[in-house]
Motif scaffolding. Structure first.
Motif, mmCIF file in Angstrom:
data_model
loop_
_atom_site.group_PDB
_atom_site.id
_atom_site.type_symbol
_atom_site.label_atom_id
_atom_site.label_comp_id
_atom_site.label_asym_id
_atom_site.label_seq_id
_atom_site.Cartn_x
_atom_site.Cartn_y
_atom_site.Cartn_z
ATOM 1 N N LEU A 68 0.822 -1.215 0.000
ATOM 2 C CA LEU A 68 0.000 0.000 0.000
ATOM 3 C C LEU A 68 0.858 1.268 0.000
ATOM 4 O O LEU A 68 0.571 2.233 -0.727
ATOM 5 C CB LEU A 68 -0.925 -0.022 1.223
ATOM 6 C CG LEU A 68 -1.908 1.121 1.391
ATOM 7 C CD1 LEU A 68 -2.862 1.231 0.203
ATOM 8 C CD2 LEU A 68 -2.708 0.945 2.681
ATOM 9 N N ASP A 69 1.901 1.287 0.809
ATOM 10 C CA ASP A 69 2.763 2.475 0.864
ATOM 11 C C ASP A 69 3.465 2.704 -0.478
ATOM 12 O O ASP A 69 3.647 3.851 -0.898
ATOM 13 C CB ASP A 69 3.817 2.322 1.971
ATOM 14 C CG ASP A 69 3.194 2.392 3.357
ATOM 15 O OD1 ASP A 69 2.073 2.921 3.480
ATOM 16 O OD2 ASP A 69 3.834 1.924 4.323
ATOM 17 N N ALA A 81 -9.265 9.829 -0.127
ATOM 18 C CA ALA A 81 -9.059 11.261 -0.395
ATOM 19 C C ALA A 81 -7.677 11.494 -0.992
ATOM 20 O O ALA A 81 -7.504 12.310 -1.903
ATOM 21 C CB ALA A 81 -9.222 12.065 0.892
ATOM 22 N N THR A 82 -6.707 10.760 -0.491
ATOM 23 C CA THR A 82 -5.335 10.906 -0.987
ATOM 24 C C THR A 82 -5.234 10.433 -2.437
ATOM 25 O O THR A 82 -4.633 11.109 -3.278
ATOM 26 C CB THR A 82 -4.370 10.102 -0.086
ATOM 27 O OG1 THR A 82 -4.503 10.594 1.250
ATOM 28 C CG2 THR A 82 -2.933 10.230 -0.549
ATOM 29 N N ILE A 92 0.969 4.321 -2.936
ATOM 30 C CA ILE A 92 0.793 5.758 -2.705
ATOM 31 C C ILE A 92 2.043 6.511 -3.163
ATOM 32 O O ILE A 92 1.946 7.568 -3.815
ATOM 33 C CB ILE A 92 0.504 6.037 -1.204
ATOM 34 C CG1 ILE A 92 -0.859 5.427 -0.792
ATOM 35 C CG2 ILE A 92 0.550 7.534 -0.910
ATOM 36 C CD1 ILE A 92 -2.081 6.072 -1.393
ATOM 37 N N ALA A 93 3.217 5.984 -2.836
ATOM 38 C CA ALA A 93 4.461 6.654 -3.235
ATOM 39 C C ALA A 93 4.574 6.723 -4.757
ATOM 40 O O ALA A 93 4.986 7.747 -5.315
ATOM 41 C CB ALA A 93 5.665 5.925 -2.639
ATOM 42 N N PRO A 111 -2.421 16.154 -0.018
ATOM 43 C CA PRO A 111 -2.101 14.730 0.165
ATOM 44 C C PRO A 111 -0.942 14.346 -0.762
ATOM 45 O O PRO A 111 -0.877 14.818 -1.900
ATOM 46 C CB PRO A 111 -3.391 14.019 -0.264
ATOM 47 C CG PRO A 111 -4.467 15.025 -0.088
ATOM 48 C CD PRO A 111 -3.842 16.354 -0.374
ATOM 49 N N PRO A 120 5.027 10.031 1.618
ATOM 50 C CA PRO A 120 3.847 10.830 1.250
ATOM 51 C C PRO A 120 2.808 10.824 2.370
ATOM 52 O O PRO A 120 2.498 9.768 2.916
ATOM 53 C CB PRO A 120 3.298 10.115 0.005
ATOM 54 C CG PRO A 120 4.381 9.226 -0.483
ATOM 55 C CD PRO A 120 5.205 8.869 0.717
ATOM 56 N N ALA A 158 2.289 9.414 -5.976
ATOM 57 C CA ALA A 158 2.839 10.737 -5.636
ATOM 58 C C ALA A 158 4.000 11.097 -6.557
ATOM 59 O O ALA A 158 4.179 12.261 -6.923
ATOM 60 C CB ALA A 158 3.284 10.761 -4.171
ATOM 61 N N ASP A 159 4.787 10.091 -6.933
ATOM 62 C CA ASP A 159 5.949 10.336 -7.806
ATOM 63 C C ASP A 159 5.601 10.235 -9.290
ATOM 64 O O ASP A 159 6.492 10.266 -10.137
ATOM 65 C CB ASP A 159 7.060 9.324 -7.479
ATOM 66 C CG ASP A 159 7.619 9.537 -6.082
ATOM 67 O OD1 ASP A 159 7.487 10.665 -5.563
ATOM 68 O OD2 ASP A 159 8.177 8.578 -5.513
ATOM 69 N N TYR A 161 -7.300 7.455 2.922
ATOM 70 C CA TYR A 161 -6.606 6.882 1.752
ATOM 71 C C TYR A 161 -7.333 7.246 0.459
ATOM 72 O O TYR A 161 -6.698 7.607 -0.546
ATOM 73 C CB TYR A 161 -6.469 5.365 1.893
ATOM 74 C CG TYR A 161 -5.240 4.967 2.681
ATOM 75 C CD1 TYR A 161 -4.003 4.872 2.057
ATOM 76 C CD2 TYR A 161 -5.297 4.725 4.039
ATOM 77 C CE1 TYR A 161 -2.863 4.530 2.763
ATOM 78 C CE2 TYR A 161 -4.170 4.384 4.766
ATOM 79 C CZ TYR A 161 -2.951 4.286 4.119
ATOM 80 O OH TYR A 161 -1.824 3.966 4.825
ATOM 81 N N ALA A 166 -6.882 12.996 -4.665
ATOM 82 C CA ALA A 166 -6.074 14.213 -4.814
ATOM 83 C C ALA A 166 -4.857 13.957 -5.705
ATOM 84 O O ALA A 166 -4.471 14.819 -6.505
ATOM 85 C CB ALA A 166 -5.630 14.714 -3.441
ATOM 86 N N LEU A 167 -4.247 12.799 -5.576
ATOM 87 C CA LEU A 167 -3.036 12.506 -6.351
ATOM 88 C C LEU A 167 -3.341 12.205 -7.815
ATOM 89 O O LEU A 167 -2.525 12.491 -8.689
ATOM 90 C CB LEU A 167 -2.280 11.316 -5.737
ATOM 91 C CG LEU A 167 -1.600 11.572 -4.390
ATOM 92 C CD1 LEU A 167 -1.023 10.282 -3.829
ATOM 93 C CD2 LEU A 167 -0.508 12.621 -4.521
#
Lengths: 160, 93
Positions: free
Chosen positions: A70-71, A101-102, A74-75, B37, B45, A78-79, A99, A105-106
């Motif tokens: 999961l991390d 919402a993140t 998300i990473a 976020p 993150p 984000a990248d 999670y 947004a991403l």
């Protein structure tokens, strides 16, 4: 309503929450089977326990393809290293809303929020960002959520 | 410094909702910054519901940290470089 055949070749990610609510694993496997029928490949993102429950439940990997932490998921978002056409986020608590919402947004995409559990209406009430909600009071019995999913999945894969 | 679990941190709130963490920061920290976020804190993150507030008291950073099974923790860590970066890159609250 189409069955979503036009979605063939697209990709989906199933973002699993804490596996403490029993329906999660069964619904995730069912959703992967439905997506596969439409030619959509699925990736599972979850913590170790959630991933292992899925992997143990499908040892021959009939439905599972890629499984990721999961991390890391998300990473990678984000990248800007990974993109998916559909983001299905499993939500039964406040952390699940965070999670989702993140992810929204991403990616700036409409996430599909699968909301279940004893307090599904309270949890759904916390969501103020754009998303497609699929919700039912499902804790041990997956059928209420499975039925909701059957109703909306053709529309989701055709329109999002 | 890639893993928050490896930091020396103080748990300010545990089992709180994300909203409660945001309200705590705004009420109790000398200043705060608003971030999106995915904004990275200690190279990780941040997970959360916008607007995400990060509290700053000198070199002390107060921030939400969410895990799927344990909900959101509000953590406090001392780190002057990271505090300065957040002060610089975050939006003033």
């Amino acid at each position: 309503m189409t069955s979503g055949q036009g979605a063939a070749g697209k990709t989906a990610v199933l973002v699993l929450g804490c596996p403490q609510v029993p329906v999660q694993t069964g619904i995730a496997l069912y959703l992967m089977s439905q997506l596969r029928k439409r030619g959509i490949s699925s990736t599972i993102a979850g913590n170790r326990a959630a991933r292992l429950l899925i992997e143990v439940s499908d040892p021959e990997r009939h439905y599972i393809s890629e499984v990721m932490d999961l991390d890391r998921y998300i990473a990678d978002l984000a990248d800007k290293k990974r993109q998916f056409d559909y983001h299905f986020v499993f939500i039964h608590n406040d952390a699940g809303v965070s999670y989702a919402a993140t992810v929204q947004a991403l990616t700036q995409k409409t996430v599909i929020a699968l909301i279940y559990g004893e307090h599904f209406q309270d949890v759904a009430g916390e969501i103020e960002f754009p998303c497609e909600k699929v919700m039912a009071k499902a804790v041990h019995n997956p059928m209420p959520l499975k039925n909701k999913l059957d109703e909306v999945l053709p529309w989701v894969v055709s329109n999002l | 410094m890639g893993c928050i679990e490896s930091l020396s941190y103080e748990v300010v709130l545990q089992g709180a909702s994300f909203k409660e963490c945001r309200e705590y920061i705004r009420a109790n920290c000398r200043e705060y910054r608003i971030v999106e976020p995915g904004f990275k804190i200690f190279e990780k993150p941040i997970i959360g519901i916008p607007p995400i507030s990060i509290g700053l008291d000198g070199d002390t950073i107060t921030f939400p940290f969410t895990k799927p099974c344990y909900g959101t923790f509000l953590l406090r860590v001392d780190d002057s470089e990271e505090a300065e970066r957040i002060r610089r890159e975050g939006k003033p609250g």
